[in-house]
Design a protein around this motif. Structure first.
Motif, PDB file in Angstrom:
ATOM      1  N   LEU A   1     -36.151 -36.033 -18.404  1.00  0.00           N
ATOM      2  CA  LEU A   1     -35.901 -37.464 -17.730  1.00  0.00           C
ATOM      3  C   LEU A   1     -36.776 -38.316 -17.511  1.00  0.00           C
ATOM      4  O   LEU A   1     -36.601 -39.677 -17.609  1.00  0.00           O
ATOM      5  CB  LEU A   1     -34.980 -36.778 -16.272  1.00  0.00           C
ATOM      6  CG  LEU A   1     -33.733 -36.087 -16.367  1.00  0.00           C
ATOM      7  CD1 LEU A   1     -33.397 -36.010 -15.077  1.00  0.00           C
ATOM      8  CD2 LEU A   1     -32.867 -37.270 -16.867  1.00  0.00           C
TER       9      LEU A   1
ATOM     10  N   VAL B   1     -36.283 -30.071 -17.548  1.00  0.00           N
ATOM     11  CA  VAL B   1     -35.331 -31.119 -17.428  1.00  0.00           C
ATOM     12  C   VAL B   1     -35.818 -32.160 -16.936  1.00  0.00           C
ATOM     13  O   VAL B   1     -35.652 -33.570 -17.133  1.00  0.00           O
ATOM     14  CB  VAL B   1     -34.061 -30.745 -16.699  1.00  0.00           C
ATOM     15  CG1 VAL B   1     -33.004 -31.765 -16.349  1.00  0.00           C
ATOM     16  CG2 VAL B   1     -33.318 -29.779 -17.655  1.00  0.00           C
ATOM     17  N   GLN B   2     -36.676 -32.294 -15.788  1.00  0.00           N
ATOM     18  CA  GLN B   2     -37.406 -33.240 -15.288  1.00  0.00           C
ATOM     19  C   GLN B   2     -38.435 -33.945 -16.359  1.00  0.00           C
ATOM     20  O   GLN B   2     -38.457 -35.285 -16.091  1.00  0.00           O
ATOM     21  CB  GLN B   2     -38.285 -32.849 -13.902  1.00  0.00           C
ATOM     22  CG  GLN B   2     -37.361 -32.229 -12.705  1.00  0.00           C
ATOM     23  CD  GLN B   2     -36.503 -33.282 -12.113  1.00  0.00           C
ATOM     24  OE1 GLN B   2     -36.733 -34.343 -12.101  1.00  0.00           O
ATOM     25  NE2 GLN B   2     -35.200 -32.834 -12.034  1.00  0.00           N
TER      26      GLN B   2
ATOM     27  N   GLY C   1     -35.262 -35.808  -7.604  1.00  0.00           N
ATOM     28  CA  GLY C   1     -34.965 -36.624  -8.823  1.00  0.00           C
ATOM     29  C   GLY C   1     -36.232 -37.423  -9.477  1.00  0.00           C
ATOM     30  O   GLY C   1     -37.199 -37.395  -8.640  1.00  0.00           O
ATOM     31  N   GLN C   2     -35.875 -38.110 -10.423  1.00  0.00           N
ATOM     32  CA  GLN C   2     -36.892 -38.850 -10.945  1.00  0.00           C
ATOM     33  C   GLN C   2     -36.814 -40.305 -10.465  1.00  0.00           C
ATOM     34  O   GLN C   2     -35.657 -40.905 -10.416  1.00  0.00           O
ATOM     35  CB  GLN C   2     -36.784 -39.140 -12.646  1.00  0.00           C
ATOM     36  CG  GLN C   2     -37.344 -37.713 -13.108  1.00  0.00           C
ATOM     37  CD  GLN C   2     -38.704 -37.427 -13.027  1.00  0.00           C
ATOM     38  OE1 GLN C   2     -39.413 -38.421 -13.108  1.00  0.00           O
ATOM     39  NE2 GLN C   2     -39.020 -36.088 -13.157  1.00  0.00           N
TER      40      GLN C   2
ATOM     41  N   SER D   1     -35.956 -26.324 -15.189  1.00  0.00           N
ATOM     42  CA  SER D   1     -35.480 -27.358 -14.197  1.00  0.00           C
ATOM     43  C   SER D   1     -36.869 -28.343 -14.536  1.00  0.00           C
ATOM     44  O   SER D   1     -36.867 -29.218 -14.526  1.00  0.00           O
ATOM     45  CB  SER D   1     -35.641 -26.876 -12.656  1.00  0.00           C
ATOM     46  OG  SER D   1     -35.644 -28.012 -11.917  1.00  0.00           O
TER      47      SER D   1
ATOM     48  N   ALA E   1     -28.642 -33.935 -18.998  1.00  0.00           N
ATOM     49  CA  ALA E   1     -29.813 -33.676 -18.200  1.00  0.00           C
ATOM     50  C   ALA E   1     -29.650 -34.378 -16.744  1.00  0.00           C
ATOM     51  O   ALA E   1     -30.244 -33.625 -15.903  1.00  0.00           O
ATOM     52  CB  ALA E   1     -31.047 -34.238 -18.986  1.00  0.00           C
ATOM     53  N   TYR E   2     -29.394 -35.701 -16.721  1.00  0.00           N
ATOM     54  CA  TYR E   2     -29.209 -36.054 -15.348  1.00  0.00           C
ATOM     55  C   TYR E   2     -28.426 -35.349 -14.546  1.00  0.00           C
ATOM     56  O   TYR E   2     -28.469 -35.180 -13.358  1.00  0.00           O
ATOM     57  CB  TYR E   2     -28.922 -37.718 -15.436  1.00  0.00           C
ATOM     58  CG  TYR E   2     -28.594 -38.436 -14.290  1.00  0.00           C
ATOM     59  CD1 TYR E   2     -29.754 -38.860 -13.611  1.00  0.00           C
ATOM     60  CD2 TYR E   2     -27.295 -38.805 -13.915  1.00  0.00           C
ATOM     61  CE1 TYR E   2     -29.585 -39.521 -12.422  1.00  0.00           C
ATOM     62  CE2 TYR E   2     -26.974 -39.285 -12.602  1.00  0.00           C
ATOM     63  CZ  TYR E   2     -28.026 -39.864 -11.971  1.00  0.00           C
ATOM     64  OH  TYR E   2     -27.653 -40.329 -10.772  1.00  0.00           O
TER      65      TYR E   2
ATOM     66  N   ALA F   1     -31.596 -26.996 -10.236  1.00  0.00           N
ATOM     67  CA  ALA F   1     -32.637 -26.676  -9.119  1.00  0.00           C
ATOM     68  C   ALA F   1     -32.054 -25.916  -8.213  1.00  0.00           C
ATOM     69  O   ALA F   1     -32.369 -25.259  -7.358  1.00  0.00           O
ATOM     70  CB  ALA F   1     -33.302 -28.052  -8.638  1.00  0.00           C
TER      71      ALA F   1
ATOM     72  N   HIS G   1     -37.903 -31.220  -7.357  1.00  0.00           N
ATOM     73  CA  HIS G   1     -37.150 -31.514  -8.573  1.00  0.00           C
ATOM     74  C   HIS G   1     -35.766 -32.066  -8.209  1.00  0.00           C
ATOM     75  O   HIS G   1     -35.306 -32.871  -8.592  1.00  0.00           O
ATOM     76  CB  HIS G   1     -36.808 -30.255  -9.247  1.00  0.00           C
ATOM     77  CG  HIS G   1     -38.187 -29.762 -10.010  1.00  0.00           C
ATOM     78  ND1 HIS G   1     -38.144 -28.481 -10.678  1.00  0.00           N
ATOM     79  CD2 HIS G   1     -39.190 -30.081 -10.086  1.00  0.00           C
ATOM     80  CE1 HIS G   1     -39.297 -28.321 -11.332  1.00  0.00           C
ATOM     81  NE2 HIS G   1     -40.113 -29.454 -10.959  1.00  0.00           N
TER      82      HIS G   1
ATOM     83  N   SER H   1     -29.722 -31.704 -13.713  1.00  0.00           N
ATOM     84  CA  SER H   1     -31.013 -31.577 -13.109  1.00  0.00           C
ATOM     85  C   SER H   1     -30.863 -30.927 -11.693  1.00  0.00           C
ATOM     86  O   SER H   1     -31.465 -30.051 -11.449  1.00  0.00           O
ATOM     87  CB  SER H   1     -31.711 -32.629 -13.191  1.00  0.00           C
ATOM     88  OG  SER H   1     -31.152 -33.689 -12.456  1.00  0.00           O
ATOM     89  N   ASP H   2     -29.866 -31.768 -10.960  1.00  0.00           N
ATOM     90  CA  ASP H   2     -29.568 -31.001  -9.538  1.00  0.00           C
ATOM     91  C   ASP H   2     -29.013 -29.855  -9.549  1.00  0.00           C
ATOM     92  O   ASP H   2     -29.395 -28.713  -8.760  1.00  0.00           O
ATOM     93  CB  ASP H   2     -28.663 -32.022  -8.883  1.00  0.00           C
ATOM     94  CG  ASP H   2     -29.380 -33.051  -8.154  1.00  0.00           C
ATOM     95  OD1 ASP H   2     -30.788 -33.355  -8.560  1.00  0.00           O
ATOM     96  OD2 ASP H   2     -28.747 -34.191  -7.990  1.00  0.00           O
TER      97      ASP H   2
END
Length: 199
Positions: free
Chosen positions: A29, A25-26, A98-99, A22, A51-52, A59, A95, A55-56
């Motif tokens: 991103l 991946v963050q 998100g970004q 995780s 990856a977008y 996590a 995480h 990502s959720d």
């Protein structure tokens, strides 16, 4: 190492692998967000898209594993959890927020903001439950570190549906209320005064 050895290794290391995955991946991103505005190869765009989307899921899966461990320890009344697992719940919550520098791929994603509200509430609840169940007590510095992770994690989880709502088609199309300036309000009040004086 046979299949049973691999399964045993995965049972022992899966949470660490998922948290590190995780985090990677963050990181991916974060680094690739600026490149989305430029012409990039389709294979790299596909990696960013996966990856977008993943990502959720990564996590959430890690948080579910952490939740399952706490449930099993409740049933067996054992205290076999690592001290790091206490901090992993707020880290995973961060995480899940998100970004900030990457936006949804489709405008239709913004219309699902109500679903993200319900998801964020459930994720925050599970993270707080896991933290409370795995908290050994006593160490105030660990509690302060966890709180420092929880506050931005909760804010990021709340910010995500709010940002999606702000960018939804309905909020972009609906006219914003017109604000009157101080000068306009003084002119309006002066006109009201003159009309009252004439009457």
């Amino acid at each position: 190492m046979g299949i049973s050895g691999a399964v045993q290794w995965w049972e022992e290391w899966q949470l660490r692998v998922l948290v590190l995955g995780s985090l990677l991946v963050q990181w991916l991103l974060f680094l690739s967000a600026a490149h989305r505005k430029h012409a990039i190869p389709s294979w790299f765009r596909s990696i960013i898209w996966l990856a977008y989307l993943g990502s959720d899921a990564l996590a959430i899966y890690a948080l579910a594993i952490l939740f399952g461990r706490q449930r099993r320890q409740d049933c067996s009344s054992g205290q076999g959890n690592s001290i790091l697992e206490v901090v992993w719940a707020p880290v995973l919550l961060t995480h899940l927020g998100g970004q900030d520098c990457i936006t949804p791929y489709n405008i239709e994603d913004n219309e699902l903001w109500t679903r993200h509200v319900i998801t964020a509430v459930s994720q925050i609840t599970v993270a707080i439950y896991v933290f409370c169940k795995s908290w050994p007590g006593g160490d105030k510095r660990l509690l302060q570190a966890a709180i420092l992770f929880f506050v931005p994690g909760i804010l990021k989880c709340i910010e995500k549906p709010w940002a999606l709502n702000s960018a939804s088609i309905n909020s972009l199309v609906s006219p914003a209320p017109r604000r009157t300036t101080n000068r306009e309000s003084r002119i309006n009040s002066l006109e009201d005064y003159v009309q009252k004086a004439r009457a």
